[in-house]
Design an enzyme around this catalytic site. Structure first.
Site, mmCIF file in Angstrom:
data_model
loop_
_atom_site.group_PDB
_atom_site.id
_atom_site.type_symbol
_atom_site.label_atom_id
_atom_site.label_comp_id
_atom_site.label_asym_id
_atom_site.label_seq_id
_atom_site.Cartn_x
_atom_site.Cartn_y
_atom_site.Cartn_z
ATOM 1 N N GLU A 74 71.540 42.377 6.255
ATOM 2 C CA GLU A 74 72.470 41.746 7.363
ATOM 3 C C GLU A 74 71.706 40.679 8.112
ATOM 4 O O GLU A 74 70.388 40.868 8.342
ATOM 5 C CB GLU A 74 72.965 42.788 8.320
ATOM 6 C CG GLU A 74 74.153 43.757 7.898
ATOM 7 C CD GLU A 74 74.167 44.807 9.122
ATOM 8 O OE1 GLU A 74 74.124 44.305 10.340
ATOM 9 O OE2 GLU A 74 74.832 45.801 8.972
ATOM 10 N N GLU B 105 71.718 51.684 10.132
ATOM 11 C CA GLU B 105 70.665 51.323 11.171
ATOM 12 C C GLU B 105 70.407 52.711 11.814
ATOM 13 O O GLU B 105 70.325 52.547 13.026
ATOM 14 C CB GLU B 105 71.561 50.342 12.107
ATOM 15 C CG GLU B 105 71.539 48.933 11.289
ATOM 16 C CD GLU B 105 72.280 47.904 12.264
ATOM 17 O OE1 GLU B 105 72.169 46.786 12.048
ATOM 18 O OE2 GLU B 105 72.774 48.430 13.414
#
Length: 673
Positions: free
Chosen positions: A312, A153
């Site tokens: 995710e 991320e």
């Protein structure tokens, strides 16, 4: 060339982040047994494991990871192997404290969280390259390896550092980008407020100043910070490509506008072998399934329309919002299959087993604290079976009806200091226009303003404050060649350096819209205006108004009150074979629906009035066939018309005429022919 899909997977991916280092090895056998029971096909491993893999400088412990990967392989579970460079060990920071990022206020962050990294720091880059090389040399040929997962991320929670090392790196970036200090002065307009530089060495990052910093400098620093993270990603990616040829390399994006605003995903999408994304529902009172669909469409668009992968999301509640509600029964599958309908090649979660310690111990997981005698676990097993059944859709592509233009650089520029109204929010307009298109049952592609738009009958511009001359020419050619364009206010105003285009507003869009704007007239909080049309129709608007002067455009709606009373509020310009619509105020839900209805008529997009609200219908098409996904987000059973008979894959039943979709359920029909 590396693959663009996880190697060794023959169906859709299903699984999640697996962090076995949080548990004794005696638990691993149980984990793998339960993974097989749930139908897990791939797990992400090692993302936060640097401190375990390299417990002291140059000393490595790969034994536990060897045993883990062998165990997963023996049980037919593929591995998305992480490079753990998002969390350097404490020994690294104690040796190199300058690798911790510094805020614009001059405060240096401390170790103890995650992603506390100065991406310009040479010692960090060296250490990251070293651990990545060690992993690639050891596991590049491991039979369990499906793909590489670099970092985690990027851009969250820290994207930019303002330390002296970053200042030096920024100057080098400016030299590469502009060549000379004179070119920087020209781009930044440093004649204003006496900010002219005579040497690049005089330039610092846009640190805290007494009042608004130079907006062009601030915009370039956002570009620099993003480019620096991307530079580090490429460094790791190239090592992995060299030492593990053929294995795809990715990093998990966070494309939802509700989750990350510091990354130019158009640029990042060109760097990864496979676009992957993380998405979490934002409980801010909005219709969460619309935000989910928007994020999935945006991710697919960043992938150039190719299949991508949801790496995710959550089985139920998360842990980091002020209030974290559980998902309703059936919502997890509905969320997952919506992502699949919009292009994902599977559904993975954070995480496999719910943590007992740490900041995310209340974040839901595939295997909850309560174990297998829980609703979440039973739904996980059901979802695994459903994804296995849908394996034949792998490789097909989602079909879109319209395009929405979006540019992260424009978003960055609009969010800088001293704009006409802080109530005008680019994300809000993008959300509002997307929701209006969603409610008209139109599937959306997102596109860069300079992209080829010829295949779309309708293109919508919710908020593009920054627009290059090339983008303006692109939109003019699109309309002249028969396209229908809808543009919202405060678009086309500045160029790539945040300089107002010469001449009247809206700069780059004057010609295509057939009008000029003499002046912006933002409204105060609580102020509203009425806009009226033919036959007494009336709509409410707020936040923004403008003094619009038609110069070829026809007036469709007129301001009925306020400073702009009697002036055009919505216009339509016939140009070549197409039309361009302009809305100079913030219309609400009814107004946007009316506007898009008129534009859809111009674009010859047939209405889909036979579909209930909050029932999505999306198509994926490829060599294996055409698949219609029907997702019912309502509490009532619905009927969806089918263009052709087919087989419903989740139940195995034949379907024809009108497909029954139970409340909260998903149906997937392989159409005949």
């Amino acid at each position: 060339m590396p693959e663009t899909t996880p190697t060794g997977l023959t169906g859709l991916a299903f699984g999640g982040d697996y962090n076995p280092e949080q548990w004794p090895e005696s638990v691993w056998q149980e984990d793998v047994r339960l993974m097989r029971e749930a139908g897990v096909t791939m797990v992400s491993v090692g993302i936060f494991s640097w401190a375990l893999l390299e417990p002291s400088p140059g000393v490595y412990d790969f034994g536990w990871l060897d045993r883990l990967l062998d165990l997963l392989h023996d049980n037919g579970i593929r591995v998305d192997l992480g490079t753990p460079t998002v969390c350097p060990p404490v020994w690294f920071y104690r040796a190199h404290p300058e690798a911790l990022p510094v805020t614009a206020e001059g405060v240096r962050h401390e170790f103890g969280s995650r992603a506390a990294i100065c991406h310009s720091n040479a010692d960090y880059r060296t250490a990251a390259a070293t651990i990545t090389t060690q992993l690639a040399e050891r596991y590049g040929g491991h039979p369990a390896l499906a793909m590489w997962h670099v970092h985690n991320e990027y851009g969250v929670p820290v994207s930019a550092c303002y330390c002296d090392g970053c200042a030096a790196h920024f100057r080098r970036w400016l030299a590469t980008t502009y060549g000379t200090v004179d070119a920087v002065n020209e781009a930044w307009g440093t004649a204003f407020w006496g900010q002219r530089y005579t040497d690049l060495d005089q330039i610092n990052p846009p640190r805290r100043t007494p009042t608004a910093v130079n907006p062009s400098q601030a915009l370039d620093y956002k570009r620099f910070a993003d480019a620096t993270m991307r530079e580090n990603f490429r460094m790791e990616r190239d090592i992995l490509h060299r030492l593990a040829p053929g294995v795809p390399v990715t990093t998990n994006f966070m494309t939802a506008l509700s989750q990350c605003d510091s990354v130019d995903y158009w640029a990042w999408g060109r760097e990864v072998d496979l676009v992957t994304n993380d998405h979490y529902l934002i409980t801010d009172g909005r219709r969460t399934h619309v935000n989910l669909a928007m994020a999935a469409d945006l991710t697919r668009s960043v992938a150039g329309g190719a299949p991508w992968l949801l790496l995710e999301h959550s089985t139920s509640g998360v842990n980091w919002q002020p209030r974290n509600p559980a998902k309703a029964p059936g919502q997890m599958a509905r969320n997952s299959l919506t992502h699949v309908a919009r292009g994902s090649e599977g559904a993975l979660f954070f995480q496999w087993r719910q943590s007992r310690r740490g900041a995310e111990k209340f974040h839901s997981a595939m295997l909850p604290h309560g174990g297998t005698d829980t609703r979440v676990w039973r739904e996980v097993v059901e979802l695994g079976a459903a994804l296995d059944t849908l394996g034949e859709i792998r490789g097909t592509r989602t079909e879109a009806d319209v395009a929405v233009l979006w540019d992260w650089h424009s978003w960055w520029a609009q969010n800088l200091d001293w704009r006409p109204s802080e109530d005008h929010d680019a994300r809000e307009r993008a959300d509002a226009f997307y929701e209006a298109l969603y409610d008209r049952h139109l599937t959306v592609d997102f596109a860069h303003p300079e992209a080829d738009l010829s295949r779309y009958p309708l293109v919508v511009v919710p908020a593009l404050y920054l627009m290059t001359e090339a983008a303006g020419r692109n939109l003019k050619a699109y309309v002249e060649n028969g396209g229908t364009l809808v543009v919202s206010y405060f678009s086309g105003i500045v160029d790539e350096h945040d300089a107002v285009h010469e001449g009247a507003y809206p700069g780059a869009l004057r010609d295509v819209l057939g009008l000029t704007v003499e002046e912006f007239s933002p409204l105060l909080p609580g102020e509203r205006v009425r806009v009226t049309g033919p036959e007494g129709s009336e709509l409410d608007a707020d936040v923004w108004t403008e003094f619009v002067v038609p110069r070829g455009a026809d007036t469709v709606l007129t301001y009925a009150d306020g400073l702009t009373a009697g002036r055009p509020a919505v216009t339509r310009h016939r140009l070549g074979e197409g039309t361009a619509w302009y809305v100079s105020t913030r219309l609400g839900t009814d107004g946007l629906d009316a506007l898009l209805g008129w534009a859809a008529e111009d674009a010859r997009l047939a209405p889909r009035a036979d579909l209930p609200r909050d029932v999505e219908v999306v198509r994926r098409t490829g060599e294996s066939g055409t698949y219609l996904f029907a997702v019912n987000h309502t509490g009532s059973d619905a009927k969806v018309p089918l263009e052709a008979p087919g087989t419903e894959l989740l139940t195995g039943e034949r379907a024809a005429g009108r497909l029954a979709v139970p409340a909260g359920a998903v149906r997937v029909v392989r159409l005949d022919g």
